[in-house]
Design a protein around this motif. Structure first.
Motif, short mmCIF file in Angstrom:
data_model
loop_
_atom_site.label_atom_id
_atom_site.label_comp_id
_atom_site.label_asym_id
_atom_site.label_seq_id
_atom_site.Cartn_x
_atom_site.Cartn_y
_atom_site.Cartn_z
N ALA A 1 0.82 -1.26 0.00
CA ALA A 1 -0.09 -0.09 -0.01
C ALA A 1 0.87 1.24 -0.18
N ALA A 2 1.94 1.13 0.74
CA ALA A 2 2.77 2.25 0.66
C ALA A 2 3.54 2.52 -0.36
N ARG A 3 3.74 1.59 -1.38
CA ARG A 3 4.28 1.64 -2.46
C ARG A 3 3.49 2.54 -3.54
N GLU A 4 2.22 2.16 -3.25
CA GLU A 4 1.28 3.15 -4.29
C GLU A 4 1.26 4.50 -3.85
N THR A 5 1.88 5.15 -3.04
CA THR A 5 2.02 6.44 -2.85
C THR A 5 3.61 6.83 -3.02
N GLY A 6 4.30 5.85 -3.54
CA GLY A 6 5.71 6.13 -3.86
C GLY A 6 6.71 6.18 -2.58
N GLY A 7 6.18 5.45 -1.62
CA GLY A 7 6.82 5.85 -0.25
C GLY A 7 6.95 4.59 0.44
N GLY A 8 7.65 3.46 -0.48
CA GLY A 8 7.77 1.99 0.30
C GLY A 8 8.65 1.95 1.47
N GLU A 9 9.50 2.89 1.75
CA GLU A 9 10.34 2.80 2.80
C GLU A 9 9.90 3.95 3.74
N GLN A 10 9.47 3.42 5.02
CA GLN A 10 8.65 4.34 5.97
C GLN A 10 9.55 4.60 7.31
N LEU A 11 9.31 5.83 7.76
CA LEU A 11 10.00 6.23 9.01
C LEU A 11 8.64 6.41 9.73
N GLY A 12 8.41 5.86 11.00
CA GLY A 12 7.20 6.16 11.91
C GLY A 12 7.62 7.15 13.27
N LEU A 13 6.80 7.90 13.14
CA LEU A 13 7.45 8.88 14.40
C LEU A 13 6.01 9.18 15.41
N PRO A 14 6.12 8.56 16.48
CA PRO A 14 4.72 8.58 17.43
C PRO A 14 4.52 9.74 18.01
N ALA A 15 3.29 9.99 17.86
CA ALA A 15 2.96 11.41 18.50
C ALA A 15 1.82 11.20 19.60
N PRO A 16 2.34 10.82 20.93
CA PRO A 16 1.44 10.46 21.91
C PRO A 16 0.79 11.78 22.56
N GLY A 17 -0.30 11.90 23.25
CA GLY A 17 -1.01 12.91 23.49
C GLY A 17 -2.28 12.86 23.61
N ASP A 18 -2.76 12.09 22.79
CA ASP A 18 -4.45 11.71 22.70
C ASP A 18 -4.70 10.37 23.31
N PRO A 19 -5.21 10.43 24.67
CA PRO A 19 -5.33 8.93 25.27
C PRO A 19 -6.30 8.08 24.46
N ARG A 20 -7.17 8.61 23.56
CA ARG A 20 -8.12 7.84 22.92
C ARG A 20 -7.42 7.02 21.50
N ALA A 21 -6.19 7.59 21.16
CA ALA A 21 -5.48 7.00 19.85
C ALA A 21 -4.12 6.82 19.90
N LEU A 22 -3.68 5.64 19.23
CA LEU A 22 -2.15 5.72 19.08
C LEU A 22 -1.90 6.57 17.67
N ARG A 23 -1.35 7.85 17.90
CA ARG A 23 -1.24 8.62 16.89
C ARG A 23 0.28 8.86 16.28
N SER A 24 0.27 9.14 15.01
CA SER A 24 1.79 9.14 14.59
C SER A 24 1.82 9.77 13.17
N LEU A 25 3.11 10.39 12.93
CA LEU A 25 3.46 10.66 11.52
C LEU A 25 4.07 9.56 10.97
N ILE A 26 3.76 9.14 9.73
CA ILE A 26 4.60 8.34 8.89
C ILE A 26 5.16 9.09 7.69
N LEU A 27 6.39 9.08 7.44
CA LEU A 27 7.12 9.53 6.34
C LEU A 27 7.30 8.25 5.54
N GLY A 28 7.19 8.67 4.18
CA GLY A 28 7.31 7.75 3.14
C GLY A 28 8.37 8.45 2.03
#
Length: 250
Positions: free
Chosen positions: A115-142
């Motif tokens: 799926a990531a390759r469909e956006t041209g970003g098969g290699e990914q770096l995940g950057l967790p963004a805690p702060g909302d107790p309802r969700a596991l939030r993150s930035l995903i760089l591809g």
């Protein structure tokens, strides 16, 4: 961990200045995703949350803007990504940035990699963004090229800045919700100046406005000078605050 370069600290300072100059909590993460995409030279960046109660993924922000349709389509396709390597990393208490191919031996053989390759970003770096107790939030760089130790070190140093910006945005949102309704203000702004003001309120930089409108940064600055003069302001923050309070910008 890899050593950072002078330019890396300049990037971090640019991000801090952009966030401090942005009074609109709704545009904080759009501003961050676009800035991060440029800093890491990514094909795309998404800000998503896996809401634990519903076990549903929601992609909330993406950059570039043209990735919106496919980002939403992929989110719909993988609405419950509980086995995604980054989701597992965060669910187990991990809060540090990670390169997905390094924490999952099967990353490149997974449906999420396809799926990531469909956006041209098969290699990914995940950057967790805690702060909302309802969700596991993150930035995903591809991107197509592999992420390096230097990228990981820079992401680790940038992460606290992003979390502080997020905390500030949530506090501004709370204060705005408690504020009285805005009073209208008279103005003689031209349609073009209103457009520039609206993009400024979205959190776009001068360069970002120029790209959106297909004009030069110099022309953007001339429009902004006229906006400041007509509204009686002298900087980005006071201008956007007045525009929001008076209903000139959503």
């Amino acid at each position: 961990m890899a050593q950072l370069r002078v330019r890396d600290y300049e990037h971090m300072l640019d991000l801090v200045m952009a966030v401090l100059g942005n009074p609109d909590p709704e545009s904080t993460w759009p501003l961050i995703t676009e800035h991060v995409r440029e800093v890491f030279d990514c094909t795309g960046v998404t800000f998503s949350g896996l809401y634990t109660a519903e076990r549903i993924l929601r992609t909330e922000v993406w950059a570039p803007e043209s990735h919106g349709p496919i980002a939403l389509e992929l989110t719909e396709r993988y609405r419950t990504p509980v086995q995604h390597p980054l989701a597992l990393h965060m669910a187990s208490g991990g809060t540090n940035p990670v390169i997905l191919s390094r924490i999952s031996e099967r990353w490149r053989h997974s449906p999420w990699y396809d799926a990531a390759r469909e956006t041209g970003g098969g290699e990914q770096l995940g950057l967790p963004a805690p702060g909302d107790p309802r969700a596991l939030r993150s930035l995903i760089l591809g991107r197509e090229g592999e992420f390096t130790e230097h990228d990981l070190a820079l992401a680790t140093r940038i992460q606290p800045l992003l979390l502080t910006a997020d905390s500030q945005a949530r506090e501004l949102h709370r204060l705005r919700a408690a504020a009285p309704p805005p009073a209208p203000v008279a103005h003689d702004l031209t349609p073009r100046e209103l457009t520039v003001l609206g993009l400024l309120a979205e959190g776009l930089t001068t360069q970002g406005i120029a790209r959106r409108l297909l004009i030069s940064p110099h022309t953007v600055n001339r429009h902004l000078e006229k906006v400041y003069r007509k509204l009686g302001t002298n900087n980005r923050v006071s201008t956007v605050l007045l525009a929001k309070q008076s209903g000139l910008a959503p």
